[in-house]
Design an enzyme around this catalytic site. Sequence first.
Site, mmCIF file in Angstrom:
data_model
loop_
_atom_site.group_PDB
_atom_site.id
_atom_site.type_symbol
_atom_site.label_atom_id
_atom_site.label_comp_id
_atom_site.label_asym_id
_atom_site.label_seq_id
_atom_site.Cartn_x
_atom_site.Cartn_y
_atom_site.Cartn_z
ATOM 1 N N PHE A 69 0.858 -1.178 0.000
ATOM 2 C CA PHE A 69 0.000 0.000 0.000
ATOM 3 C C PHE A 69 0.897 1.231 0.000
ATOM 4 O O PHE A 69 2.081 1.145 0.339
ATOM 5 C CB PHE A 69 -0.886 -0.012 1.261
ATOM 6 C CG PHE A 69 -2.356 -0.162 0.974
ATOM 7 C CD1 PHE A 69 -2.815 -1.050 0.022
ATOM 8 C CD2 PHE A 69 -3.294 0.600 1.662
ATOM 9 C CE1 PHE A 69 -4.178 -1.190 -0.228
ATOM 10 C CE2 PHE A 69 -4.654 0.469 1.424
ATOM 11 C CZ PHE A 69 -5.099 -0.423 0.470
ATOM 12 N N GLN A 121 -8.473 14.227 3.870
ATOM 13 C CA GLN A 121 -7.848 13.394 2.837
ATOM 14 C C GLN A 121 -8.721 13.296 1.591
ATOM 15 O O GLN A 121 -9.911 13.005 1.683
ATOM 16 C CB GLN A 121 -7.597 11.985 3.372
ATOM 17 C CG GLN A 121 -6.963 11.070 2.323
ATOM 18 C CD GLN A 121 -6.297 9.860 2.953
ATOM 19 O OE1 GLN A 121 -6.946 8.871 3.242
ATOM 20 N NE2 GLN A 121 -5.006 9.948 3.193
ATOM 21 N N HIS A 155 -9.048 11.099 -1.605
ATOM 22 C CA HIS A 155 -8.568 9.834 -2.170
ATOM 23 C C HIS A 155 -8.310 10.053 -3.652
ATOM 24 O O HIS A 155 -9.147 10.638 -4.349
ATOM 25 C CB HIS A 155 -9.613 8.731 -1.967
ATOM 26 C CG HIS A 155 -9.036 7.355 -2.136
ATOM 27 N ND1 HIS A 155 -8.719 6.840 -3.363
ATOM 28 C CD2 HIS A 155 -8.700 6.408 -1.222
ATOM 29 C CE1 HIS A 155 -8.220 5.619 -3.206
ATOM 30 N NE2 HIS A 155 -8.201 5.332 -1.907
ATOM 31 N N LEU A 211 -15.535 4.879 -4.006
ATOM 32 C CA LEU A 211 -14.128 4.539 -3.829
ATOM 33 C C LEU A 211 -13.661 3.433 -4.783
ATOM 34 O O LEU A 211 -14.312 2.406 -4.926
ATOM 35 C CB LEU A 211 -13.927 4.071 -2.375
ATOM 36 C CG LEU A 211 -12.526 3.615 -1.970
ATOM 37 C CD1 LEU A 211 -11.536 4.750 -2.069
ATOM 38 C CD2 LEU A 211 -12.560 3.057 -0.553
ATOM 39 N N GLU A 225 -7.190 1.756 -3.140
ATOM 40 C CA GLU A 225 -5.754 1.854 -3.364
ATOM 41 C C GLU A 225 -5.170 0.483 -3.721
ATOM 42 O O GLU A 225 -4.132 0.375 -4.358
ATOM 43 C CB GLU A 225 -5.110 2.380 -2.063
ATOM 44 C CG GLU A 225 -3.667 2.750 -2.177
ATOM 45 C CD GLU A 225 -3.204 3.558 -0.962
ATOM 46 O OE1 GLU A 225 -3.966 4.443 -0.518
ATOM 47 O OE2 GLU A 225 -2.098 3.298 -0.478
ATOM 48 N N ARG A 276 -1.300 8.980 -0.552
ATOM 49 C CA ARG A 276 -2.512 9.515 -1.163
ATOM 50 C C ARG A 276 -2.452 11.011 -1.446
ATOM 51 O O ARG A 276 -2.952 11.472 -2.470
ATOM 52 C CB ARG A 276 -3.702 9.219 -0.247
ATOM 53 C CG ARG A 276 -4.016 7.756 -0.230
ATOM 54 C CD ARG A 276 -5.146 7.421 0.708
ATOM 55 N NE ARG A 276 -5.407 5.990 0.617
ATOM 56 C CZ ARG A 276 -6.274 5.343 1.387
ATOM 57 N NH1 ARG A 276 -6.964 6.003 2.314
ATOM 58 N NH2 ARG A 276 -6.466 4.049 1.234
ATOM 59 N N HIS A 299 -12.295 11.875 1.185
ATOM 60 C CA HIS A 299 -12.331 10.475 1.600
ATOM 61 C C HIS A 299 -12.281 10.292 3.109
ATOM 62 O O HIS A 299 -12.941 9.403 3.643
ATOM 63 C CB HIS A 299 -11.152 9.743 0.963
ATOM 64 C CG HIS A 299 -11.101 8.282 1.273
ATOM 65 N ND1 HIS A 299 -12.141 7.421 0.982
ATOM 66 C CD2 HIS A 299 -10.140 7.511 1.857
ATOM 67 C CE1 HIS A 299 -11.819 6.191 1.369
ATOM 68 N NE2 HIS A 299 -10.624 6.226 1.912
ATOM 69 N N ARG A 329 -3.172 10.521 6.257
ATOM 70 C CA ARG A 329 -3.285 9.140 6.725
ATOM 71 C C ARG A 329 -2.796 8.171 5.650
ATOM 72 O O ARG A 329 -3.103 8.341 4.469
ATOM 73 C CB ARG A 329 -4.751 8.825 7.045
ATOM 74 C CG ARG A 329 -4.970 7.376 7.437
ATOM 75 C CD ARG A 329 -6.389 7.095 7.843
ATOM 76 N NE ARG A 329 -7.354 7.170 6.754
ATOM 77 C CZ ARG A 329 -7.497 6.255 5.803
ATOM 78 N NH1 ARG A 329 -6.720 5.187 5.757
ATOM 79 N NH2 ARG A 329 -8.422 6.405 4.864
#
Lengths: 237, 576
Positions: free
Chosen positions: B118, B238, B240, B250, B253, B286, B351, B386
């Site tokens: 990730f 955040q 995304h 969404l 990721e 991100r 997000h 994050r």
Amino acid sequence: MSKVTFNVFRFDPETDAGPRYQRYEIEQAPGLTVLGGLLEIQAKTDPSLAFRSACRAAVCGSCAMHINGQYRLACEMQTEMLGATVTVRPLGHLSVIKDLVVEMKPFWDRYKEIKPYLMPGDNPPEKEFIQSCDDREKLDGGIDCILCSCCYNSCPVVGTDPAYVGPAAALKADRFLRDSRDRAREERLLLTGGDHGVWRCHTVFSCQEVCPKDLNPTGAIADLKLGAIKAKLGLRS
Amino acid sequence: MRYFQSIVVGGGLAGLRAAIELNRNNVPVAVMTRVHPVRSHSGAAQGGVNAALGNHERGVYDSVEKHAFDTVKGSDYLADQDAVSRMCGDAPERIYEMEHWGCPFSRTPEGKIAQRPFGGAGFPRTCYAGDKTGMVMLHTLYEQVVRFEQASERNEMTVLDEWVVTHLITDGGVCRGVVALDLRTGAAEAFISEAVIFGTGGSGRVYRNSTNALISTAHGVAVPYWAGVPLKDMEFVQFHPTTLVGTNILMTEGCRGEGGYLLNKAGERFMAFYEDSKKAMEVAPRDITARNIMREIAAGRGFENSYVHLDIRHLGEQKIAKKLPGIRDICVGFLGIDPVRDPIPVQPGQHYSMGGVDTATDGSTVMKGLYAAGECACVSVHGANRLGGNSLLDTVVFGAISGKAAGEYIAGLASSGPNAKLADDALRKAKAEIDAVISLEGAESISRVREDLAALMTEKVGVFREREGLSAALDGVKALKARFSKAGFGGPRGLKYNFQVLNYYETRANLDVAEAIVAGALAREESRGSHSRTDFPFRDDGRFLKHTMAHFAPDGPRLDYEPVTLGKWEPKERKY
């Protein structure tokens, strides 16, 4: 721009003499879903219209309803695919509280009765249980259920026997039966094999037909039946 | 009046985990939630949950410390390092516990919990279940709640769904319960308890273009905020990088973690064009990825000036079916495209709220008896940005920690129990307020104010920010508050499943919390993590290595600042 007509079931059993359908006309737009239409009606025309929704992405299971002849999730039904009129009514086997909001308790009661949690016995390992990829694959499908209750409401047996375990709870029970970490096979088969258990299924596949996630509760019921027979005959699972 | 020894507000992952911890410590608990627990937004999380288990062949040298460092670096050094160490240290135990409770994680060939790479992580440490990790975790925790319900002889685990908490009940500054609306009847009721834990999730629906569920409004953080508990670091929002064009649903990721490409309209992997992403490419963190997509679009290399392509075709049908089946379903269902054959049109969208109710590392707030955990809280473990896979972790780690802390707090109380007078007073006040809402006669539509606010925030307080836009946004929020004061209660006043009262509270919450976001963003004259000021393009540790604290006041928040808890890692330039 073209219009789409929403024909929506309205009923408050506490105040109304009987149910009625109310018509609303809204602008058709690319990507407009049934849920989008209901939200627009609620925001702009009629704030008293009651329905449930949450994720708007077909993962939470809140907005199951009967749309143009079939149980579906309102959030993933494009109005363009439904024609000029969208007729919406509540889930069939549950009592109406108001408009499209129904009493879900009987559905959750069936879910709880099958003990919907892993029973791995005592002394879990220090780290994770080892589960092979093949064993994990047996859970696919069973773990994808979003508990929207489309299957439960389309099932003719649920309609005549509210105590019937029903397709969603059976799918959940089978998911644990198939789990290599579970140690409660006998108990699960007893819980689903009683008077109101899987033997009541008429195998008409309506649960499978309506499932918005293309899951196979009918198969799960067959699996539970097979398990019960094998247990009775003393055969290994 | 009703009495429960403890109350958890919110039935998502953080709330359910807190409730389980309370029960395990023999504290009876009621979970009060706006929707049935399995409908919570936690279930929409896709990609996974981080823990340094070292199960991946490339992850054998991973460690808790490396996880903590990646988290601190990802946060652009704004996270409190003691809280981060706690989260990463507890991670393996919480994940094994989820597995023992039946969570169906995907598996390695050895039968261990599978992990994938990730963004911003030095090793593949994101544990996953296909691309439905949040959903299976949520269902697993709810299953455990049912187990506790069935094991309890004296109703020690109670779930009250379709209840909305509108007010805290306080006694001499100590939290002693809540007033809540029963959506089914529309009636308010007072609940007395010894401790209250908020696990109400994020505030995404302050924005229009958001991946969040429709229920993810600012109301959860606003209730403590209105009661005098500060909100921390609210300007850190955040975006995304990959949300589906149109609906902003969404696209995990994990698509990129599994090897997906980001392409511009010339078919180029444009992440290579930018200094801060040319090495990590699609698995850059991100904030960086979202900015570079926006830059690519601004440079005229996007599609229709609004999106780029997320291409997973080369992964092949088999891998997509195995690892990203939910993504495929969403694309087919909502856009009529099949990612096996077509690239996915994506754009950045709101997000996650890094900020939230200010809490200490044990989940406690400045108000005695009130705790918060998960996205509604700010411990802070995410700082300015994050990392993917750390939000699900945050929910189970701090859900458990706050449940334990609240249990210990209750055990240490000298006196406790129901308090009818306290309940009656609070209920009378709340009912008067609700009656006033129902009798509003203004011409303004609450829904329109709500929509206009969401559009304003998306337009002016997005990925890139600057003084002029933020000032305009602040004026805009104030103008919307003025319009809101002239709102009317539309339609029938019958309150059964009448969502108008809820809409009123949520809109008021969105306005006040949006104002805290904008005020914090305007005051923070630097770029750090997700907060990108084009007029202040660099991080400024001298002036802004500190947490923004917003204190509620009716005419706009009062801001002050708290120091960041550093530790092992001194702030350095953040390079990938």
